[in-house]
Design an enzyme around this catalytic site. Sequence first.
Site, PDB file in Angstrom:
ATOM      1  N   GLU A   1     -11.761   4.358  -4.846  1.00  0.00           N
ATOM      2  CA  GLU A   1     -11.917   2.903  -4.840  1.00  0.00           C
ATOM      3  C   GLU A   1     -12.259   2.366  -6.227  1.00  0.00           C
ATOM      4  OE1 GLU A   1     -11.522   0.559  -2.498  1.00  0.00           O
ATOM      5  OE2 GLU A   1     -10.721   2.076  -1.153  1.00  0.00           O
TER       6      GLU A   1
ATOM      7  N   ARG B   1       0.857  -1.198   0.000  1.00  0.00           N
ATOM      8  CA  ARG B   1       0.000   0.000   0.000  1.00  0.00           C
ATOM      9  C   ARG B   1       0.884   1.236   0.000  1.00  0.00           C
ATOM     10  NH1 ARG B   1      -2.887   4.086   0.214  1.00  0.00           N
ATOM     11  NH2 ARG B   1      -5.028   4.156   0.988  1.00  0.00           N
TER      12      ARG B   1
ATOM     13  N   ARG C   1      -0.511  -5.468   4.750  1.00  0.00           N
ATOM     14  CA  ARG C   1       0.140  -4.949   3.542  1.00  0.00           C
ATOM     15  C   ARG C   1       1.370  -4.121   3.911  1.00  0.00           C
ATOM     16  NH1 ARG C   1      -5.091  -2.004   0.962  1.00  0.00           N
ATOM     17  NH2 ARG C   1      -4.908  -1.005   3.012  1.00  0.00           N
TER      18      ARG C   1
END
Length: 293
Positions: free
Chosen positions: A110, A102, A149
């Site tokens: 999104e 990320r 992440r």
Amino acid sequence: MKKFITFFTLIIFTFTLFSQSLFDITSIESNIERLKAYEEIVEQLNEIESEENDLKKLDLYDKFFEEKLLKIPISLEKGVVTRVIDGDTVEIEIDGKIYKTRFIGIDTPESTTKIEPFGMEATLFTTKNLLGKTVYLEKDVSETDRYGRLLRYIWMEPPKEIDDFEIRTKMFNAILLLNGFAKISTFPPDVKYEEYFLTYSKEAQNNNLGLWALSKEITSEFTNDATLTDSSTFTQNVYVDPDGKGLIKGNINSKGEKIYHMPGGLYYEQTIPEIWFKTEQEAQSAGFRKSKK
């Protein structure tokens, strides 16, 4: 008389032997001279070869110092982007392992389990610039987020120093902001470049770039084929796998036509996609038309 002939014959024989010996000696000396000359040539050739090898060695040393001992002002980890999940999240292969990563300090609209305006454009931009490319990862303070992440700044090439020019031209987090594909999203303690990011976001906003250029007319155009559920999210038929990867195949044929294929379509299985979409709206926004079969 007989003795004289014998003596004369002996003299001739002796002279012949001496002449032959002299010839042999001269021949040997000549050969020695030729051998010396040959040895000098060989020595010169060896010197030339040695000089060439030295130059080759210097080239190798130069490359070594450029690639291995380049003074980079920050600690970076090298990897290759193997998959783009959305505009701010990718998968990167590092030393043979795949890590979901990320981007720190930014947030793109999104385009996974829900679709937001300009989400697909951000995903396409990241795909175009990063997919299959070598990148350099910089850690801030945190190692991962709550989803496991990696949290990283993504450099497209190592910076020579840390300044405004290097950040805006080489760091992909900053490039997303500058082009209007993302907004700032900082969470302490990972705020190393926050001041730069504020500047870049303001520039994009002032220049009316990317998501800042979205207008009510565009929003109205979206609502013609979708139901507005809040200020930024639309309800659409979403085609994704369990990992959130789009299942609609976007293909560019030999004529340059952009065509998308829906799951269950006649040519779906045999189509090799250039890009994946999650909704038909995404595909159409990217300039793709639906396959006729």
